[in-house]
Write a protein that holds these residues in place. Sequence first.
Motif, short mmCIF file in Angstrom:
data_model
loop_
_atom_site.label_atom_id
_atom_site.label_comp_id
_atom_site.label_asym_id
_atom_site.label_seq_id
_atom_site.Cartn_x
_atom_site.Cartn_y
_atom_site.Cartn_z
N SER A 37 22.14 13.94 -7.77
CA SER A 37 22.59 13.28 -6.55
C SER A 37 23.39 12.03 -6.88
CB SER A 37 21.39 12.89 -5.69
OG SER A 37 21.80 12.12 -4.57
N GLU A 42 23.90 7.48 1.34
CA GLU A 42 22.67 6.68 1.34
C GLU A 42 22.98 5.18 1.22
OE1 GLU A 42 21.70 10.80 0.24
OE2 GLU A 42 23.18 9.35 -0.47
N ASP A 48 18.72 10.47 6.41
CA ASP A 48 18.09 11.60 7.10
C ASP A 48 17.92 12.81 6.18
OD1 ASP A 48 18.16 9.96 9.26
OD2 ASP A 48 19.38 11.25 10.54
N TYR A 49 18.85 13.02 5.25
CA TYR A 49 18.77 14.19 4.36
C TYR A 49 18.85 13.74 2.89
CZ TYR A 49 19.62 16.75 8.66
OH TYR A 49 19.53 17.24 9.94
N TYR A 50 18.14 12.69 2.59
CA TYR A 50 18.17 12.13 1.24
C TYR A 50 17.40 13.03 0.25
CZ TYR A 50 16.97 8.98 -2.63
OH TYR A 50 16.79 8.43 -3.86
N PRO A 51 18.06 13.58 -0.77
CA PRO A 51 17.36 14.44 -1.76
C PRO A 51 16.66 13.59 -2.82
CG PRO A 51 19.70 14.35 -2.27
CD PRO A 51 19.50 13.50 -1.05
#
Length: 314
Positions: A37, A42, A48-51
Motif C-alpha cells: 500500500s 489516507e 473508509d477502505y484503508y488496507p
Amino acid sequence: MANTVSVKKLVADISNLEVYSGEQYLEERQITTEDISRPGLELTGYFDYYPEERIQLFGMTEVSYGNKMSSKARKKIMDELCGPNTPCFVVSRYLAVPAEMKAAAEEHHIPILRTKLPTTRVSAKLTDYLSGRLAQRKSLHGVLVDIYGLGVLITGDSGVGKSETALDLIKRGHRLIADDRVEVHQQDEQTLIGEAPRILRHLLEIRGVGIIDVMNLFGAGAVRAKTDISLIIHLENWEKDKQFDRLGNGEQRVTIFDVEIPKISIPVKVGRNLAIIIEAAAMNYRAKTMGYDATKAFERNLNELISENSAEEK
C-alpha cells in the motif's frame, strides 16, 4: 492456516532493507498479503477502505505531501495509519522519516524500515518476494533437475531409479534442485516454481550408497536453489503388453494448482540409458516451444511420400 512471513524474515532475506526503528517488534509483526500500500488517499484523511494489513510504503510523493501538513495533522494521520494488523512502514530513497511517524510507530509497536532503492523498485522487490513466500505450497514426490536451463520434474514409483538417473544427469553437467520431495508453489498464471525443503537441500539419496552431498562432491555448479517447472517426465516400469507413445503426438498434461504442465511417460527397461533419454526429451521439448516439431516433420515427410507413390501408380 494461511502462510505468513515475519518482518524479521523479510529484513533478513531482502538486501538493502534497514531497520530504522522498532527492531524489538520485528518478530511479532506478521505479513499476510503480498499487496503493498502507498497511502495516498489516507494522507488526505480518507480511511473508509484503508488496507491496514499491507506493508505501508512511503516514497517521495507521500513524504513530500506529509511535510506540507501541520505537525498536529501529521500526527493524527500517522496514528490512523498504525492499525493493529499493520506489519511495518517502509521509507524509500533514504528519505527523512517524519518524527510523527516514528512516535506513532513506537507507540503501536510497528517497525519502520528504510532503503536506498527507488519506490517502484522496492515495491516490485517486496511483491516478488512475498508472492513466493505467501503462495500456497504443495509437496510432490519426485526429483527436480535443471537440464539446459529447463526445469524437469522426474516422477515415478519408489525404486524406479529417479535419484540414480538424476545423479547421471548431474555427472553430465546438469543441476540438481531437489531429490525425493519437491516444494512447489505457483508464481503466476503460467509459472510453477520448485525448490527443495531446507532439510534436503543439495542432498541426494542413492540406494546402497546412502545420502550424498551433491555440492560437496560436484561443486556449487551442480546445484540450484529453485527453478521454473517446465516439463514432467514420468518413469514407468516397462511391460510387454503396455502401449507407450512412439511418435510423440499423444501429449499428456498435468494440472498443478492452476498451471498445466506437459508430461512425458518413459518406460524403464534394463539397458536403457535414462539420463540420455531424459536429456533428449528436454531438448526436444525446447525445440517444440521454439517452433520445431519433429513429429510434424515426420508426418509431413510421410504425406509427401504417399503423394509421390500415388502419383507414380497413376
